[in-house]
Design an enzyme around this catalytic site. Structure first.
Site, short mmCIF file in Angstrom:
data_model
loop_
_atom_site.label_atom_id
_atom_site.label_comp_id
_atom_site.label_asym_id
_atom_site.label_seq_id
_atom_site.Cartn_x
_atom_site.Cartn_y
_atom_site.Cartn_z
N GLY A 28 41.05 39.11 55.36
CA GLY A 28 40.09 38.01 55.22
C GLY A 28 39.83 37.69 53.76
N GLY A 30 41.22 35.31 51.96
CA GLY A 30 41.54 33.93 51.60
C GLY A 30 40.32 33.20 51.04
CG ASP A 78 45.24 35.26 64.39
OD1 ASP A 78 44.41 36.21 64.35
OD2 ASP A 78 45.05 34.23 65.04
CB SER A 160 26.91 42.63 60.14
OG SER A 160 25.76 41.87 60.41
CE1 TYR A 173 30.19 39.67 62.78
CE2 TYR A 173 27.81 39.82 62.60
CZ TYR A 173 29.06 39.75 62.00
OH TYR A 173 29.17 39.75 60.63
CB ALA A 174 25.07 43.35 67.78
CB ALA A 176 32.38 43.94 67.10
CE LYS A 177 31.23 42.57 61.11
NZ LYS A 177 32.49 42.77 60.36
N1 LIG Z 1 28.26 36.35 55.04
C1 LIG Z 1 27.38 37.20 55.56
O1 LIG Z 1 26.16 36.99 55.49
C2 LIG Z 1 27.86 38.46 56.24
C3 LIG Z 1 26.89 39.34 56.71
C4 LIG Z 1 27.29 40.51 57.34
C5 LIG Z 1 28.64 40.79 57.48
N2 LIG Z 1 29.57 39.90 57.03
C6 LIG Z 1 30.98 40.23 57.24
O2 LIG Z 1 31.68 40.09 56.01
C7 LIG Z 1 33.06 39.82 56.29
C8 LIG Z 1 33.53 38.64 55.44
O3 LIG Z 1 32.88 37.47 55.85
P1 LIG Z 1 32.52 36.24 54.87
O4 LIG Z 1 31.06 36.09 54.90
O5 LIG Z 1 33.23 36.38 53.58
O6 LIG Z 1 33.12 35.03 55.74
P2 LIG Z 1 34.21 33.91 55.43
O7 LIG Z 1 34.26 33.05 56.64
O8 LIG Z 1 33.93 33.26 54.12
O9 LIG Z 1 35.57 34.74 55.26
C9 LIG Z 1 36.17 35.40 56.34
C10 LIG Z 1 37.67 35.33 56.19
O10 LIG Z 1 38.28 36.01 57.31
C11 LIG Z 1 39.40 35.26 57.72
N3 LIG Z 1 39.71 35.52 59.13
C12 LIG Z 1 38.94 35.21 60.19
N4 LIG Z 1 39.58 35.52 61.32
C13 LIG Z 1 40.79 36.04 60.98
C14 LIG Z 1 41.90 36.53 61.70
N5 LIG Z 1 41.92 36.50 63.05
N6 LIG Z 1 42.97 37.00 61.04
C15 LIG Z 1 42.98 36.99 59.67
N7 LIG Z 1 41.96 36.52 58.92
C16 LIG Z 1 40.87 36.05 59.58
C17 LIG Z 1 38.97 33.82 57.51
O11 LIG Z 1 40.09 32.94 57.48
C18 LIG Z 1 38.20 33.90 56.21
O12 LIG Z 1 39.03 33.65 55.09
C19 LIG Z 1 33.15 39.59 57.80
O13 LIG Z 1 33.60 40.77 58.44
C20 LIG Z 1 31.72 39.32 58.20
O14 LIG Z 1 31.46 39.64 59.55
C21 LIG Z 1 29.22 38.75 56.40
#
Ligand SMILES: NC(=O)c1ccc[n+]([C@@H]2O[C@H](COP(=O)([O-])OP(=O)(O)OC[C@H]3O[C@@H](n4cnc5c(N)ncnc54)[C@H](O)[C@@H]3O)[C@@H](O)[C@H]2O)c1
Length: 292
Positions: A28, A30, A78, A160, A173-174, A176-177
């Site tokens: 993730g 990207g 993916d 999370s 999500y809860a 899984a996390k």
């Molecule tokens: N942003 C928040 O407040 C927050 C809070 C708690 C946990 N998180 C966790 O942090 C992590 C990063 O999230 P973020 O906030 O940077 O979100 P984001 O959407 O900016 O980035 C997530 C990235 O994961 C990639 N992705 C999604 N599904 C995919 C798949 N099937 N295969 C490959 N890549 C995939 C997406 O393309 C994206 O680039 C996640 O696990 C999210 O659950 C985020």
């Protein structure tokens, strides 16, 4: 931040960075927290594998790291597709000349619904992405982690506050996390004793990324069977978030603000670094103090 850590690193005799010579897969990466972690890791001397379902964004992140003098490769795909996970490990190990040191299981999206309306597909997809994929990736990479070459090995799984405390509308999500914290502790116990592998979970609170932006922005992901899942949080819900009696914002967060992707990613770097060399099996909350 990276500069400050580099100074600390200098004192510790890591002149080329806290992660010099290490090879890291960040899923993730990207965009969002993962992309920031990739940049910070590269600044600290790691060779970084950019894994993301969005090929264009993955290539962009790798390109910007390489043109800044770092070392990165994009291996897009993916994570809901098992054959991609095998390909990712194979190509990453080639890039790392037969070595892998760090995996950050960060990729993910949310597919919310109140419990009584959550479909099997919503449930299965979110568990597969946030628990199944990290497990399969770690299993595929086992030959590179169950080694005794005296080099550090690190697994960081991203969780999370929803996983630690539950969250209305996020049963899938809860779970899984929460599950990923059990996987982390199991790795610490299985691969710590003989191989010195460290495994930790980082649980984020409210970080400003696409995941938490207004749903009205129109971002979506497409699951392998073509289903479009809208990303973000409904604007009204977002506006009401943590609002106090006088209209002040984020009263549920002692630091009174959401975190930035760079702040979140910095905590991943910290845990991966030798500064956390005696920390394993832990769940570290990066929340601005929320939920204490
Ligand atoms: N942003 C928040 O407040 C927050 C809070 C708690 C946990 N998180 C966790 O942090 C992590 C990063 O999230 P973020 O906030 O940077 O979100 P984001 O959407 O900016 O980035 C997530 C990235 O994961 C990639 N992705 C999604 N599904 C995919 C798949 N099937 N295969 C490959 N890549 C995939 C997406 O393309 C994206 O680039 C996640 O696990 C999210 O659950 C985020």
């Amino acid at each position: 931040m990276a500069d400050r850590l580099s100074q600390v690193a200098g004192h510790l005799n890591y002149p080329r960075g806290l992660l010099a010579g290490q090879v890291a897969i960040i899923t993730g990466s990207g965009q969002g927290i993962g992309a920031e972690a990739a940049r910070l890791f590269a600044n600290e001397g790691a060779k970084v594998v950019i894994s993301d379902v969005d090929a264009g964004k993955a290539q962009e992140v790798a390109k910007s790291i390489n043109s800044a003098g770092g070392s990165a490769i994009a291996i897009p795909g993916d994570l809901l597709n098992d054959s991609y996970i095998e390909e990712l490990v194979k190509k990453a190990a080639e890039f790392g000349n037969g070595k892998l040191h760090i995996i950050v299981n960060n990729a993910g999206f949310t597919w919310d619904g109140v419990l009584h309306k959550t479909t099997n597909k919503q449930w299965d997809t979110i568990l597969a992405l946030h628990c199944g994929a990290p497990f399969k990736l770690i299993r595929a990479a086992a030959p590179y982690f169950r080694v005794k070459d005296g080099e550090p090995r690190n697994i960081i799984n991203i969780s999370s506050t929803s996983g630690l405390h539950g969250n209305a509308g996020q049963a899938n999500y809860a779970v899984a996390k929460a599950g990923i914290t059990g996987l982390t502790k199991t790795i610490a116990k299985e691969w710590g004793p003989a191989f010195g592998v460290r495994a930790n979970t980082i649980a984020f609170g409210y970080i400003l990324t696409r995941l938490t932006q207004a749903k009205e922005e129109g971002a979506f992901v497409t699951t392998p069977d073509g289903t479009k899942v809208a990303l973000g949080i409904p604007g009204a819900q977002q506006a009401a978030r943590g609002k106090g009696a006088q209209g002040e914002q984020h009263v549920d967060i002692p630091l009174r603000r959401p975190g930035t992707a760079t702040e979140a990613a910095s905590s991943i770097l910290a845990v991966a670094s030798p500064l956390f060399g005696y920390v394993t099996g832990q769940t570290i909350s990066v929340t601005g103090g929320r939920n204490i």
